[in-house]
Design a protein around this motif. Structure first.
Motif, PDB file in Angstrom:
ATOM      1  N   ILE A  16      56.153 -50.677-119.669  1.00 33.64           N
ATOM      2  CA  ILE A  16      55.513 -50.527-118.366  1.00 33.64           C
ATOM      3  C   ILE A  16      56.473 -50.930-117.250  1.00 33.64           C
ATOM      4  O   ILE A  16      56.620 -50.229-116.243  1.00 33.64           O
ATOM      5  CB  ILE A  16      54.222 -51.368-118.288  1.00 33.64           C
ATOM      6  N   GLU A  17      57.129 -52.076-117.413  1.00 33.94           N
ATOM      7  CA  GLU A  17      58.062 -52.551-116.392  1.00 33.94           C
ATOM      8  C   GLU A  17      59.208 -51.570-116.186  1.00 33.94           C
ATOM      9  O   GLU A  17      59.689 -51.377-115.064  1.00 33.94           O
ATOM     10  CB  GLU A  17      58.613 -53.935-116.778  1.00 33.94           C
ATOM     11  N   GLN A  18      59.668 -50.963-117.269  1.00 32.51           N
ATOM     12  CA  GLN A  18      60.734 -49.967-117.171  1.00 32.51           C
ATOM     13  C   GLN A  18      60.275 -48.775-116.337  1.00 32.51           C
ATOM     14  O   GLN A  18      61.012 -48.279-115.473  1.00 32.51           O
ATOM     15  CB  GLN A  18      61.142 -49.495-118.579  1.00 32.51           C
ATOM     16  N   ALA A  19      59.050 -48.311-116.573  1.00 33.63           N
ATOM     17  CA  ALA A  19      58.511 -47.175-115.830  1.00 33.63           C
ATOM     18  C   ALA A  19      58.347 -47.513-114.351  1.00 33.63           C
ATOM     19  O   ALA A  19      58.708 -46.723-113.474  1.00 33.63           O
ATOM     20  CB  ALA A  19      57.170 -46.751-116.428  1.00 33.63           C
ATOM     21  N   LEU A  20      57.811 -48.700-114.061  1.00 33.64           N
ATOM     22  CA  LEU A  20      57.613 -49.108-112.671  1.00 33.64           C
ATOM     23  C   LEU A  20      58.944 -49.198-111.933  1.00 33.64           C
ATOM     24  O   LEU A  20      59.053 -48.834-110.758  1.00 33.64           O
ATOM     25  CB  LEU A  20      56.894 -50.454-112.615  1.00 33.64           C
ATOM     26  N   SER A  21      59.966 -49.678-112.648  1.00 38.47           N
ATOM     27  CA  SER A  21      61.288 -49.797-112.053  1.00 38.47           C
ATOM     28  C   SER A  21      61.876 -48.424-111.726  1.00 38.47           C
ATOM     29  O   SER A  21      62.432 -48.207-110.651  1.00 38.47           O
ATOM     30  CB  SER A  21      62.222 -50.552-113.005  1.00 38.47           C
ATOM     31  N   GLU A  22      61.750 -47.482-112.660  1.00 36.88           N
ATOM     32  CA  GLU A  22      62.308 -46.143-112.456  1.00 36.88           C
ATOM     33  C   GLU A  22      61.572 -45.388-111.357  1.00 36.88           C
ATOM     34  O   GLU A  22      62.179 -44.625-110.594  1.00 36.88           O
ATOM     35  CB  GLU A  22      62.273 -45.348-113.764  1.00 36.88           C
ATOM     36  N   LEU A  23      60.258 -45.575-111.276  1.00 31.13           N
ATOM     37  CA  LEU A  23      59.467 -44.889-110.253  1.00 31.13           C
ATOM     38  C   LEU A  23      59.487 -45.620-108.922  1.00 31.13           C
ATOM     39  O   LEU A  23      59.091 -45.066-107.891  1.00 31.13           O
ATOM     40  CB  LEU A  23      58.009 -44.751-110.716  1.00 31.13           C
ATOM     41  N   GLU A  24      59.934 -46.906-108.955  1.00 31.79           N
ATOM     42  CA  GLU A  24      59.989 -47.743-107.753  1.00 31.79           C
ATOM     43  C   GLU A  24      58.606 -47.870-107.112  1.00 31.79           C
ATOM     44  O   GLU A  24      58.406 -47.634-105.911  1.00 31.79           O
ATOM     45  CB  GLU A  24      60.993 -47.182-106.741  1.00 31.79           C
ATOM     46  N   VAL A  25      57.635 -48.231-107.937  1.00 32.38           N
ATOM     47  CA  VAL A  25      56.260 -48.399-107.477  1.00 32.38           C
ATOM     48  C   VAL A  25      55.689 -49.699-108.039  1.00 32.38           C
ATOM     49  O   VAL A  25      56.310 -50.359-108.874  1.00 32.38           O
ATOM     50  CB  VAL A  25      55.365 -47.216-107.928  1.00 32.38           C
ATOM     51  N   THR A  26      54.488 -50.065-107.565  1.00 30.73           N
ATOM     52  CA  THR A  26      53.787 -51.229-108.089  1.00 30.73           C
ATOM     53  C   THR A  26      52.684 -50.766-109.022  1.00 30.73           C
ATOM     54  O   THR A  26      52.340 -49.575-109.067  1.00 30.73           O
ATOM     55  CB  THR A  26      53.168 -52.043-106.940  1.00 30.73           C
ATOM     56  N   ARG A  27      52.088 -51.705-109.752  1.00 35.75           N
ATOM     57  CA  ARG A  27      51.002 -51.361-110.675  1.00 35.75           C
ATOM     58  C   ARG A  27      49.807 -50.757-109.946  1.00 35.75           C
ATOM     59  O   ARG A  27      49.086 -49.936-110.508  1.00 35.75           O
ATOM     60  CB  ARG A  27      50.568 -52.599-111.460  1.00 35.75           C
ATOM     61  N   GLU A  28      49.588 -51.200-108.707  1.00 39.13           N
ATOM     62  CA  GLU A  28      48.447 -50.697-107.955  1.00 39.13           C
ATOM     63  C   GLU A  28      48.583 -49.215-107.603  1.00 39.13           C
ATOM     64  O   GLU A  28      47.601 -48.552-107.288  1.00 39.13           O
ATOM     65  CB  GLU A  28      48.269 -51.502-106.658  1.00 39.13           C
ATOM     66  N   GLN A  29      49.804 -48.705-107.654  1.00 36.93           N
ATOM     67  CA  GLN A  29      50.046 -47.322-107.254  1.00 36.93           C
ATOM     68  C   GLN A  29      50.070 -46.356-108.440  1.00 36.93           C
ATOM     69  O   GLN A  29      50.336 -45.177-108.259  1.00 36.93           O
ATOM     70  CB  GLN A  29      51.386 -47.228-106.502  1.00 36.93           C
ATOM     71  N   LYS A 123      55.330 -38.710 -94.909  1.00 36.74           N
ATOM     72  CA  LYS A 123      54.474 -39.307 -93.884  1.00 36.74           C
ATOM     73  C   LYS A 123      53.129 -39.701 -94.479  1.00 36.74           C
ATOM     74  O   LYS A 123      52.540 -40.715 -94.094  1.00 36.74           O
ATOM     75  CB  LYS A 123      54.258 -38.312 -92.738  1.00 36.74           C
ATOM     76  N   ALA A 124      52.660 -38.924 -95.471  1.00 38.32           N
ATOM     77  CA  ALA A 124      51.334 -39.158 -96.038  1.00 38.32           C
ATOM     78  C   ALA A 124      51.348 -39.976 -97.318  1.00 38.32           C
ATOM     79  O   ALA A 124      50.308 -40.333 -97.841  1.00 38.32           O
ATOM     80  CB  ALA A 124      50.661 -37.807 -96.312  1.00 38.32           C
ATOM     81  N   SER A 125      52.549 -40.284 -97.827  1.00 44.62           N
ATOM     82  CA  SER A 125      52.636 -40.926 -99.143  1.00 44.62           C
ATOM     83  C   SER A 125      53.074 -42.378 -99.053  1.00 44.62           C
ATOM     84  O   SER A 125      53.916 -42.745 -98.228  1.00 44.62           O
ATOM     85  CB  SER A 125      53.621 -40.148-100.027  1.00 44.62           C
ATOM     86  N   LEU A 126      52.508 -43.209 -99.918  1.00 44.49           N
ATOM     87  CA  LEU A 126      52.930 -44.599-100.020  1.00 44.49           C
ATOM     88  C   LEU A 126      54.298 -44.692-100.684  1.00 44.49           C
ATOM     89  O   LEU A 126      55.088 -45.591-100.400  1.00 44.49           O
ATOM     90  CB  LEU A 126      51.917 -45.402-100.842  1.00 44.49           C
ATOM     91  N   VAL A 127      54.573 -43.763-101.599  1.00 48.79           N
ATOM     92  CA  VAL A 127      55.827 -43.763-102.341  1.00 48.79           C
ATOM     93  C   VAL A 127      56.744 -42.694-101.758  1.00 48.79           C
ATOM     94  O   VAL A 127      56.431 -41.513-101.794  1.00 48.79           O
ATOM     95  CB  VAL A 127      55.571 -43.473-103.843  1.00 48.79           C
ATOM     96  N   LYS A 128      57.867 -43.102-101.194  1.00 49.21           N
ATOM     97  CA  LYS A 128      58.792 -42.159-100.575  1.00 49.21           C
ATOM     98  C   LYS A 128      59.568 -41.409-101.651  1.00 49.21           C
ATOM     99  O   LYS A 128      60.194 -42.018-102.511  1.00 49.21           O
ATOM    100  CB  LYS A 128      59.763 -42.892 -99.641  1.00 49.21           C
ATOM    101  N   ARG A 129      59.508 -40.109-101.606  1.00 47.37           N
ATOM    102  CA  ARG A 129      60.172 -39.294-102.616  1.00 47.37           C
ATOM    103  C   ARG A 129      60.928 -38.138-101.960  1.00 47.37           C
ATOM    104  O   ARG A 129      60.488 -37.590-100.950  1.00 47.37           O
ATOM    105  CB  ARG A 129      59.136 -38.708-103.596  1.00 47.37           C
ATOM    106  N   ARG A 130      62.042 -37.744-102.540  1.00 46.41           N
ATOM    107  CA  ARG A 130      62.787 -36.576-102.076  1.00 46.41           C
ATOM    108  C   ARG A 130      62.241 -35.356-102.793  1.00 46.41           C
ATOM    109  O   ARG A 130      62.085 -35.360-104.020  1.00 46.41           O
ATOM    110  CB  ARG A 130      64.276 -36.736-102.375  1.00 46.41           C
TER     111      ARG A 130
END
Length: 207
Positions: A16-29, A123-130
């Motif tokens: 789980i921690e590996q996935a959160l790190s790669e996605l650069e998000v928190t558990r709540e997201q 603008k609409a997303s909590l997680v900034k993505r390209r």
């Protein structure tokens, strides 16, 4: 469409921690689905690592592919949109009978669509993505042509010992030229000009 990543670890928590790190998000997201529990096996044979699928929570109406489809509909373009999640970025491919209309001169229309889409999505997303946008493999073909041209121009510079100034290009195209000639020991590149007139210069390296 939701984006997800599958990761492995010696424990479920590690995966789980590996996935959160790669996605650069928190558990709540995210939402987390357990695919495999870790097993030790017998004498280290048949052992399995923990595997989880972590999915970014996202309002369907704000998903990049949904927004792009709406943009195309408003442009009067009949098309479908394929979406892939690669190394932290969203890659969208437009399937249409009129790709030339979307590409424009040297990809200028496609670049504009991509820029607008990135502004809306981030603008609409909590997680900034390209978000990258392509149609009918145009980006790959364009890159191949630019790399070929860069190598030809580099050979001309070597032969004449005179620098060559290329036509104005987008930042994306200029980067392709720079990367293509980065490892060349004889020539070097730099950009000059401002705004839409910015262009690449290929010159010989100083001894």
């Amino acid at each position: 469409m939701q984006h997800y990543i599958e990761t492995e670890g010696d424990t479920v928590e590690e995966a789980i921690e590996q996935a959160l790190s790669e996605l650069e998000v928190t558990r709540e997201q995210v939402t987390i689905d357990l695919i495999n529990e870790p097993t030790k096996g017998i004498l280290n044979f048949g052992a399995k690592r923990a595997r989880v699928r972590v999915t970014i929570k996202q309002d369907v109406s704000s998903a990049p592919d949904t927004i792009l489809k709406e943009m195309l509909d408003r442009m009067g373009v009949n098309a479908e949109v394929e979406s892939r999640f690669v190394e932290g970025s969203t890659h969208l491919n437009i399937l249409t009978d009129s790709p030339a209309l979307l590409i424009g001169k040297h990809g200028q229309t496609l670049d504009a669509i991509e820029r607008i889409l990135n502004c809306i999505v981030n603008k609409a997303s909590l997680v900034k993505r390209r978000v990258f946008v392509d149609t009918e493999g145009y980006r790959e073909r364009r890159e191949e042509r630019l790399v070929e041209m860069a190598n030809q121009m580099a050979e001309q510079v070597k032969y004449t010992n005179r620098e060559i100034v290329l036509a104005p290009m987008s930042a994306r195209d200029r980067r392709i030229i720079h990367v293509a000639l980065k490892e060349d020991d004889v020539v070097s590149t730099y950009s000059q000009g401002e705004g839409d007139m910015r262009r690449v210069v290929i010159t010989t390296q100083e001894p």
